[in-house]
Motif scaffolding. Structure first.
Motif, PDB file in Angstrom:
ATOM      1  N   ASP A  51      12.131  62.339 -80.117  1.00 44.26           N
ATOM      2  CA  ASP A  51      13.057  62.022 -79.030  1.00 44.26           C
ATOM      3  C   ASP A  51      13.537  60.569 -79.144  1.00 44.26           C
ATOM      4  O   ASP A  51      14.620  60.224 -78.688  1.00 44.26           O
ATOM      5  CB  ASP A  51      12.443  62.305 -77.645  1.00 44.26           C
ATOM      6  CG  ASP A  51      11.031  61.746 -77.490  1.00 44.26           C
ATOM      7  OD1 ASP A  51      10.388  61.452 -78.505  1.00 44.26           O
ATOM      8  OD2 ASP A  51      10.585  61.601 -76.334  1.00 44.26           O
ATOM      9  N   GLY A  52      12.738  59.725 -79.789  1.00 42.95           N
ATOM     10  CA  GLY A  52      13.168  58.346 -80.024  1.00 42.95           C
ATOM     11  C   GLY A  52      14.164  58.270 -81.173  1.00 42.95           C
ATOM     12  O   GLY A  52      15.286  57.773 -81.023  1.00 42.95           O
ATOM     13  N   ILE A  54      11.254  67.157 -80.831  1.00 38.84           N
ATOM     14  CA  ILE A  54       9.853  67.135 -80.400  1.00 38.84           C
ATOM     15  C   ILE A  54       9.782  66.078 -79.304  1.00 38.84           C
ATOM     16  O   ILE A  54       9.578  64.892 -79.564  1.00 38.84           O
ATOM     17  CB  ILE A  54       8.921  66.804 -81.591  1.00 38.84           C
ATOM     18  CG1 ILE A  54       9.153  67.792 -82.736  1.00 38.84           C
ATOM     19  CG2 ILE A  54       7.460  66.805 -81.151  1.00 38.84           C
ATOM     20  CD1 ILE A  54       8.915  69.257 -82.387  1.00 38.84           C
ATOM     21  N   ASN A 109       8.278  64.216 -76.665  1.00 39.49           N
ATOM     22  CA  ASN A 109       6.997  63.833 -76.050  1.00 39.49           C
ATOM     23  C   ASN A 109       7.169  62.664 -75.090  1.00 39.49           C
ATOM     24  O   ASN A 109       6.200  62.131 -74.559  1.00 39.49           O
ATOM     25  CB  ASN A 109       5.937  63.526 -77.124  1.00 39.49           C
ATOM     26  CG  ASN A 109       6.441  62.535 -78.164  1.00 39.49           C
ATOM     27  OD1 ASN A 109       7.477  61.907 -77.988  1.00 39.49           O
ATOM     28  ND2 ASN A 109       5.698  62.397 -79.253  1.00 39.49           N
ATOM     29  N   TYR A 116       7.766  59.716 -75.628  1.00 43.76           N
ATOM     30  CA  TYR A 116       7.207  58.459 -76.153  1.00 43.76           C
ATOM     31  C   TYR A 116       7.738  58.189 -77.558  1.00 43.76           C
ATOM     32  O   TYR A 116       8.112  59.121 -78.282  1.00 43.76           O
ATOM     33  CB  TYR A 116       5.687  58.565 -76.296  1.00 43.76           C
ATOM     34  CG  TYR A 116       4.910  58.423 -75.015  1.00 43.76           C
ATOM     35  CD1 TYR A 116       4.755  57.177 -74.396  1.00 43.76           C
ATOM     36  CD2 TYR A 116       4.301  59.539 -74.443  1.00 43.76           C
ATOM     37  CE1 TYR A 116       4.017  57.053 -73.235  1.00 43.76           C
ATOM     38  CE2 TYR A 116       3.558  59.418 -73.273  1.00 43.76           C
ATOM     39  CZ  TYR A 116       3.414  58.171 -72.670  1.00 43.76           C
ATOM     40  OH  TYR A 116       2.682  58.055 -71.524  1.00 43.76           O
ATOM     41  N   LEU A 117       7.696  56.939 -77.929  1.00 40.60           N
ATOM     42  CA  LEU A 117       7.716  56.585 -79.340  1.00 40.60           C
ATOM     43  C   LEU A 117       6.299  56.928 -79.801  1.00 40.60           C
ATOM     44  O   LEU A 117       5.396  56.092 -79.814  1.00 40.60           O
ATOM     45  CB  LEU A 117       8.055  55.110 -79.531  1.00 40.60           C
ATOM     46  CG  LEU A 117       9.431  54.715 -78.973  1.00 40.60           C
ATOM     47  CD1 LEU A 117       9.628  53.204 -79.014  1.00 40.60           C
ATOM     48  CD2 LEU A 117      10.537  55.421 -79.764  1.00 40.60           C
ATOM     49  N   GLY A 118       6.145  58.206 -80.120  1.00 43.11           N
ATOM     50  CA  GLY A 118       4.813  58.795 -80.144  1.00 43.11           C
ATOM     51  C   GLY A 118       3.844  58.152 -81.121  1.00 43.11           C
ATOM     52  O   GLY A 118       2.682  57.922 -80.787  1.00 43.11           O
TER      53      GLY A 118
HETATM   54 MG   LIG Z   1       8.674  60.850 -79.404  1.00 45.87          MG
END
Ligand SMILES: [Mg+2]
Ligand SMILES: Cc1ncc(C[n+]2csc(CCOP(=O)(O)OP(=O)(O)O)c2C)c(N)n1
Lengths: 574, 168
Positions: free
Chosen positions: A438-439, A463, A465, A467-469
């Protein structure tokens, strides 16, 4: 016959077999754009940002094995290409980048949109040119393509002053290049090959460690022959994935920081490692001092500078992977290595790195696995960077070369969407899935418009989430769960897609996953699915930074350890 | 492994930007170039470079291999372990008075250097030799007051009949 510089360039491109140019126009390249319609065999794809052009050319190159071409105007157009060129350089992708430059009398005067792009790209290109006159154009185009695709492939930049595009010169396309300083070594030294074969034939616990060089040189069959003849387990790098079918009994997956536990254990236990077409990147080796402590290492690479750079090598062989493997295969003795293979299979059972936890939540790993199931493993997967990338490497299984396309060396977020577009344009008849973070998706989201304009039916799985997972994972594990600058507020990706006239779905439940993927596959156009996955899921196994491969952490309940001296070790950060 | 001084010689195509490519490679790999000398070679369209750097044997070997990848690089060799002739040329402008001129001339003669320009209040000395000889002459001349020094940096060749850079 007399032609303009722009015509000579186009003639050269067609002679080099170019079919697609990913580009974006501007003042100084207008003469070239005005010439393009006279060459209908050159399809121009108008990107929305030049970084997209470079990544698309890279994705196209990886999907087709041909040289990818991107084009930008001078100044900001050229600098926008830089990330994509660097990305291609680190992953040895064949690319020719064409930039416009201000007219020759203005060079060096800080003219409008003048930038020294040959200076800027000096350390991130295999070679670059400032075209001095139209008469040099044909030779330079010929050389650029030759350099980009031969030896260790890489990006070559051609910077063309505006007035060179319009200058007339006699057109003559050379049949050959004259580059006295450029002679890649293809054939391995026979004595070295003999020594390597002897070492390999005497090995009790051998491992074949295969990188992208296998794919580039087309050595997949030769690799397989060697593995099967001598029953040698195969481990790959991230970029080597697909060079050996992952369904094969001798395939033990990817090594490295997020590699399969059994792959890392195999490396650790090996007595001989034949490493081919890979460069011992620090993400692959972990702590160098602890890498393959028992093994004698044979390293085959076409680039002599890669041999002995990061790890000690016992038998260096400079040469093309396929050529060397062919010679080596003649000397390889049939063998069984039963105990060793059984040991690896035990490790695989004890440390099942590809098993997905059974739970209510929508796990990102589950999404990837479902894409694998629904596409029957036949899709080309183009990933972003971070957790989504590692899960794509771990939980989809790859059978063919270049079925995983990912930014390895540079780790460029934003690679996913434009590279997937390039791959789809290169392989229009095959399903291409862009697995995006998503980032990262928001870094090159503008290429949705290009996909629509070009009718490139890329399927996009975000994907999501929140977050910058991958950075969040490091913060969780190594920075006391202090999530600084990693939570993301994302736009409504479904509505974004719809605004671009792309069909889209949001998925929150496990039961919705497979039907959504099926719907996407059935749709003739591009399609986006926003998968709202468990936000704090981590990637395992993980070799903590600074640790050696055996110190991998796989139990999600257990916190990963940082090696006490990690700060001092030469392992690059995120 | 301790860093030592290395002499690298290279044949490059005489094209724009080559010096930049070579110098930038050393910078990128963390080397500080001690000296670099470039000029024509025995072959048309090829220039010869002599580069002096400090580094460990492995790091210099790594940079040499990286240099080999420069497309215009025809040949590059670390001749440090060989028996080599190394020379450098320096021009030194020294303050003079009628009282000091004689002493200066005497020193210049001992070093087999030449006076190439004379003015009322200065002389310019040309000296050729290995770095040590140039250094010691300059040190002696310092007492008289040095106005300017220009040094070429080292050029070098292996002794005897071998020519590591010559054709295949
Ligand atoms: Mg992410
Ligand atoms: C251009 C760029 N900037 C920063 C980074 C550092 N980085 C590595 S992974 C990552 C997080 C990526 O987040 P997202 O795209 O959402 O993927 P996820 O890890 O969540 O799957 C970041 C910021 C990078 N690799 N590339």
């Amino acid at each position: 016959m007399k032609m303009t510089g722009a015509q000579i360039l186009c003639e050269g491109l067609t002679r080099e077999g170019v079919e697609v140019i990913f580009g974006f126009p501007g003042g100084v390249v207008l003469p070239l754009y005005d010439t393009l319609p006279h060459y209908p065999q050159l399809r121009h794809v108008l990107v929305r940002h030049e970084q997209g052009a470079a990544h698309a050319a890279d994705g196209y190159a990886r999907a087709t094995g041909k040289v990818g071409v991107c084009l930008a105007t001078s100044g900001p157009g050229a600098t926008n290409l830089v990330t994509g060129i660097a990305n291609a350089y680190l992953d040895s992708s064949p690319m020719v980048a064409i930039t416009g430059q201000v007219a020759r009398p203005l060079i060096g005067k800080d003219a409008f949109q003048e930038i020294d792009i040959t200076g800027i790209t000096l350390p991130i290109t295999k070679h670059n040119y400032l075209v001095p006159d139209a008469a040099s154009m044909a030779r330079i185009v010929k050389e650029a393509f030759y350099l980009a695709r031969t030896g260790r492939p890489g990006p070559v930049l051609i910077d063309v002053p505006r007035d060179v595009f319009v200058e007339q010169a006699e057109f003559h396309y050379p049949n050959q290049v004259k580059l006295p300083g450029y002679r890649p070594t293809l054939k391995g030294h026979p004595e070295q090959v003999k020594k390597a074969a002897k070492l390999l034939n005497e090995a009790q616990q051998p491992v074949l460690l295969a990188g992208r060089g296998i794919i580039i040189s087309g050595a997949c069959d030769e690799l397989r022959y060697l593995a099967e003849t001598a029953q040698i387990p195969v481990v790959t790098t991230l970029l080597g994935i697909g060079c050996f079918p992952e369904s094969h009994a001798l395939s033990y997956g990817m090594l490295g920081m997020h590699g399969m536990a059994y792959a890392n254990l195999a490396i650790n236990g090996a007595d001989v490692i034949l490493a081919i077409g890979m460069r011992f990147d620090d993400r692959a080796t972990g702590k160098v001092a602890g890498f393959a402590p028992r093994a004698k290492i044979i390293h085959v690479d076409i680039d002599p500078a890669e041999i002995g750079k990061n790890v000690r090598v016992d038998i260096p062989i400079v040469g093309d992977a396929r050529t060397v493997l062919k010679e080596l295969n003649k000397l390889a003795a049939p063998a069984q290595h039963m105990d060793w293979v059984r040991q690896l299979d035990d490790w695989r059972k004890e440390h099942p790195s590809t098993v997905i936890r059974d739970c209510e939540e929508l796990l990102p790993q589950y999404v990837i696995r479902q894409i694998y199931e629904v596409t029957q493993g036949r899709a080309t997967i183009v990933t972003g960077v971070g957790q989504n990338q590692m899960w794509s490497a771990q939980h989809y299984f790859y059978e063919r070369p270049n079925s995983l396309i990912s930014s390895g060396g540079l780790g460029t977020m934003g690679f996913e969407l434009p590279a997937a577009m390039g791959a789809k344009i290169g392989r229009p008849d095959e399903p291409v899935w862009c697995v995006a973070g998503d980032g990262g998706f928001q870094m090159t989201i503008q290429e949705l418009a290009t996909i629509v304009q070009e009718k490139a039916a890329v399927k996009i799985a975000i994907i999501n989430n929140g977050y910058l997972g991958m950075v969040r994972q490091w913060q969780e594990l190594f920075y006391g769960k202090r999530y600084v600058a990693t939570p993301l507020t994302c736009p409504d990706f479904v509505r974004i897609a719809e605004a671009y006239c792309i069909s889209a779905l949001r998925v929150r439940q496990k039961a919705e996953v497979a039907p959504a993927i099926e719907q996407a596959m059935a749709d003739p156009g591009p399609f986006l699915i926003d998968f709202m996955v468990a936000p704090e899921e981590n990637v395992y196994p993980m070799v903590p930074p600074g640790a050696s491969l055996v110190e991998l952490v796989e139990d999600p309940g257990k916190a990963a350890r940082v090696a006490p001296d990690s700060a001092k070790l030469p392992v690059s950060d995120m | 492994m301790a860093p030592t001084r290395h002499t690298i010689v290279a044949l490059v195509e005489d094209k724009p930007g080559v010096l930049n490519r070579v110098a930038s490679l050393f910078r990128r790999r963390g080397f500080n170039i001690e000296s670099i000398a470039v000029g024509h070679s025995e072959l048309p369209q090829l220039s010869r470079m002599t580069i002096v750097v400090d580094g460990t044997v492995t790091s210099v070997e790594q940079v040499r291999k990286q240099l080999e990848k420069v497309v215009e690089m025809v040949k590059v060799s670390d001749i440090t372990p060989d028996d080599i002739v190394a020379r450098e040329l320096a021009l030194v402008k020294i303050k003079t008075t009628s009282a000091t001129r004689g002493d200066i001339i005497e020193i210049v003669d001992i070093f087999r250097a030449n006076i190439v320009d004379v003015a009322l209040d200065s002389v310019t000395v040309e000296v050729t030799g290995d770095e040590e000889k140039v250094d010691s002459l300059i040190n002696l001349l310092r007492n008289f007051g040095i106005k300017e020094i220009a040094r070429t940096g080292r050029v070098a060749m292996t002794r005897g009949g071998t020519a590591p850079l010559a054709g295949e």
